[in-house]
Design an enzyme around this catalytic site. Structure first.
Site, mmCIF file in Angstrom:
data_model
loop_
_atom_site.group_PDB
_atom_site.id
_atom_site.type_symbol
_atom_site.label_atom_id
_atom_site.label_comp_id
_atom_site.label_asym_id
_atom_site.label_seq_id
_atom_site.Cartn_x
_atom_site.Cartn_y
_atom_site.Cartn_z
ATOM 1 N N ALA A 36 0.731 -1.503 0.387
ATOM 2 C CA ALA A 36 0.064 -0.591 -0.078
ATOM 3 C C ALA A 36 0.833 1.059 0.115
ATOM 4 O O ALA A 36 0.841 2.540 -0.749
ATOM 5 C CB ALA A 36 -1.124 0.247 1.195
ATOM 6 N N HIS A 37 2.016 1.147 0.689
ATOM 7 C CA HIS A 37 2.732 2.769 1.046
ATOM 8 C C HIS A 37 3.329 2.658 -0.748
ATOM 9 O O HIS A 37 3.913 3.734 -1.095
ATOM 10 C CB HIS A 37 4.213 2.192 1.830
ATOM 11 C CG HIS A 37 3.347 2.118 3.230
ATOM 12 N ND1 HIS A 37 3.914 1.015 3.856
ATOM 13 C CD2 HIS A 37 3.698 2.967 3.701
ATOM 14 C CE1 HIS A 37 3.404 1.370 5.564
ATOM 15 N NE2 HIS A 37 2.693 2.635 5.483
#
Ligand code: AMP
Length: 286
Positions: A36-37
């Site tokens: 996600a990052h």
């Protein structure tokens, strides 16, 4: 990718980039990076010439009994992942670099709305720590654009409001929630979920969607829906911190005629506190 631990040297480099007309995108994180990052970094890449990512586990936003000391710190792996998605600069300051005068006397940025409900109710002072560190990071990086995840919906709303109130002139971009196959929102804290709990933790997301489906089907008894969802999560074996149907803009409890609704929940596993949310935009007549 070049890594900086000091504010002055990062500033010098970014001043040069800015003078050369480069548009700077910024992704603040606390590290222990997951997919996600990396999606946030990729999003920043699309609309900027330069991407800066920060990794700093900000003590100011953790309560005394929270997990600051056990928060996972995995700088080597994080660096490799950032290089893999084309991040240009990593800013990784230590506590002394960010708070040379200590935490107690640090000047603070306070956003008086939306910060004492939901996560703010169970984590007093949390958002003050977030708005303060994000302001410091914004002042250091001076980005044109900063990308935040919708997973931390309340944080995103508070930061948008802060940027507007304080005329920061930074474009805030929201990145969609990145999930595991069973719906669990990716989080650095997922590493604290036990093997036994793992098949059951997606109940938070299931219950959020269950409420969303019922609202979209016309139900407006938000209190009852919330109570039923809480029960589902408790039946799966988890303690609920909050579960609330909110107006997406104000984060106040949703009214019957609200069209933009966000359902937010937080629950405790044995070793972590997990948060998630889903939104719905109701069209007229629904
Ligand atoms: P953190 O390192 O947890 O402070 O998160 C850094 C940024 O990544 C924040 O803007 C988060 O909202 C975002 N983020 C973390 N997990 C997710 C996720 N599963 N989906 C989208 N954004 C996320």
């Amino acid at each position: 990718m070049k890594t900086y631990h000091h504010i002055d040297s990062l500033r010098e480099t970014l001043n040069r980039e800015r003078a050369a007309g480069k548009r700077i995108g910024f992704v603040p994180t606390m590290g222990n990076l997951h997919d996600a990052h990396l999606e946030l970094v990729k999003l920043a890449r699309e609309t900027n010439d330069i991407v800066v990512c920060s990794i700093f586990v900000n003590g100011l936003q953790f309560g005394l009994n929270e997990d600051w000391d056990k928060y996972p710190r995995t700088l080597m792996e994080d660096s490799q992942k950032l290089q893999g998605v084309g991040c240009d600069y990593l800013f990784n300051p230590d506590d002394n670099e960010m708070y040379p005068n200590g935490l107690d006397t640090q000047s603070r940025v306070i956003c008086p709305t939306m910060t004492d409900v939901l996560c703010g109710a169970s984590r007093p002072g949390h958002f003050e720590g977030v708005t303060t560190v994000v302001t410091k990071l914004f002042n250091i990086v001076q980005p044109h654009e900063a990308v935040f995840g919708i997973k931390d919906f309340q944080q995103l709303a508070v930061i948008r409001r802060m940027v507007e109130d304080l005329c920061m002139g930074i474009q805030i971009t929201a990145a969609p929630i990145h999930r595991e196959i069973d719906g669990l929102a990716m989080s650095s804290r997922n590493g604290f979920i036990t093997e036994e709990e793992r098949p059951k933790v997606s109940q938070l997301n299931k219950s959020l969607n269950w409420v969303k489906d019922h609202i979209e089907a016309g139900r407006r008894d938000f209190g009852d829906l919330g109570d039923e969802a809480r029960q589902q999560i408790e039946d799966a074996g988890f303690r609920v911190d909050y579960f609330s149907v909110c107006n997406s803009k104000t984060l106040a409890p949703a009214a019957d005629d609200d069209r933009n609704i966000t359902i937010l929940g937080a629950m405790f596993t044995a070793g972590a506190r997990l948060i998630d949310n889903v939104s719905t935009n109701l069209t007229e007549g629904e």
